[in-house]
Design a protein around this motif. Structure first.
Motif, short mmCIF file in Angstrom:
data_model
loop_
_atom_site.label_atom_id
_atom_site.label_comp_id
_atom_site.label_asym_id
_atom_site.label_seq_id
_atom_site.Cartn_x
_atom_site.Cartn_y
_atom_site.Cartn_z
N ALA A 58 89.92 -28.72 27.39
CA ALA A 58 89.78 -29.01 28.82
C ALA A 58 91.14 -29.25 29.47
CB ALA A 58 88.86 -30.21 29.02
N VAL A 59 92.01 -30.00 28.79
CA VAL A 59 93.35 -30.26 29.34
C VAL A 59 94.14 -28.97 29.45
CG1 VAL A 59 95.56 -31.36 28.79
CG2 VAL A 59 93.44 -32.66 28.60
N THR A 60 94.05 -28.13 28.44
CA THR A 60 94.76 -26.85 28.48
C THR A 60 94.24 -25.97 29.61
OG1 THR A 60 95.11 -26.96 26.11
CG2 THR A 60 95.36 -24.80 27.14
N ALA A 61 92.93 -25.90 29.76
CA ALA A 61 92.34 -25.08 30.83
C ALA A 61 92.76 -25.59 32.21
CB ALA A 61 90.83 -25.07 30.69
N MET A 62 92.75 -26.90 32.40
CA MET A 62 93.14 -27.47 33.70
C MET A 62 94.62 -27.24 33.98
SD MET A 62 90.48 -28.63 35.15
CE MET A 62 91.09 -29.68 36.41
N THR A 63 95.46 -27.34 32.95
CA THR A 63 96.89 -27.11 33.13
C THR A 63 97.17 -25.65 33.49
OG1 THR A 63 97.37 -28.85 31.52
CG2 THR A 63 99.14 -27.31 32.01
N VAL A 64 96.51 -24.75 32.81
CA VAL A 64 96.69 -23.32 33.11
C VAL A 64 96.19 -23.01 34.51
CG1 VAL A 64 95.89 -21.00 32.50
CG2 VAL A 64 96.67 -22.57 30.72
N VAL A 120 86.40 -35.16 15.78
CA VAL A 120 87.14 -33.90 15.77
C VAL A 120 86.68 -32.98 16.91
CG1 VAL A 120 87.65 -31.82 14.44
CG2 VAL A 120 87.73 -34.06 13.35
N PRO A 121 85.37 -32.76 17.09
CA PRO A 121 84.95 -31.93 18.23
C PRO A 121 85.33 -32.54 19.57
CG PRO A 121 83.16 -32.11 16.67
CD PRO A 121 84.22 -33.06 16.23
N THR A 122 85.29 -33.88 19.66
CA THR A 122 85.66 -34.54 20.92
C THR A 122 87.13 -34.29 21.24
OG1 THR A 122 84.02 -36.27 20.50
CG2 THR A 122 85.72 -36.74 22.13
N VAL A 123 87.98 -34.43 20.27
CA VAL A 123 89.42 -34.19 20.48
C VAL A 123 89.65 -32.72 20.80
CG1 VAL A 123 91.67 -34.17 19.35
CG2 VAL A 123 90.16 -36.13 19.07
N ALA A 124 88.96 -31.83 20.10
CA ALA A 124 89.13 -30.40 20.36
C ALA A 124 88.67 -30.03 21.76
CB ALA A 124 88.35 -29.59 19.32
N LEU A 125 87.52 -30.56 22.20
CA LEU A 125 87.04 -30.27 23.55
C LEU A 125 87.96 -30.87 24.61
CD1 LEU A 125 83.18 -30.73 23.14
CD2 LEU A 125 84.43 -28.61 23.50
#
Length: 85
Positions: free
Chosen positions: A46-52, A37-42
């Motif tokens: 990270a994907v959201t931050a890179m996309t933004v 769960v933490p791995t998927v959340a992180l």
């Protein structure tokens, strides 16, 4: 003082992990198996931050410089054995 020693120890451990791609991959594998769960959340974070970050970069570039369409003009190919002028 204890917090400083703990922070330096954590930083040293992270540096030791990051030096070797194999150690980093192994640590990621252990984290994914032990705590998915933490791995998927992180990963999602990270994907959201890179996309933004990419969207902001593209927006700022287009706003500052405008849209430029680049075309490449190539001369026609010469016939076999021919010479172009």
């Amino acid at each position: 003082m204890t917090a400083l020693i703990l922070a330096v120890a954590v930083l040293a451990a992270l540096c030791w992990l990051y030096v070797s791609p194999l150690r980093l991959a192994a640590a990621g594998g252990v984290l994914a198996v032990a705590h998915p769960v933490p791995t998927v959340a992180l990963t999602a974070l990270a994907v959201t931050a890179m996309t933004v970050a990419a969207a902001v970069s593209v927006y700022r570039t287009l706003r500052a410089e405008g849209w430029h369409l680049v075309t490449v003009q190539r001369p026609p190919l010469a016939p076999a054995g021919g010479v172009t002028a």
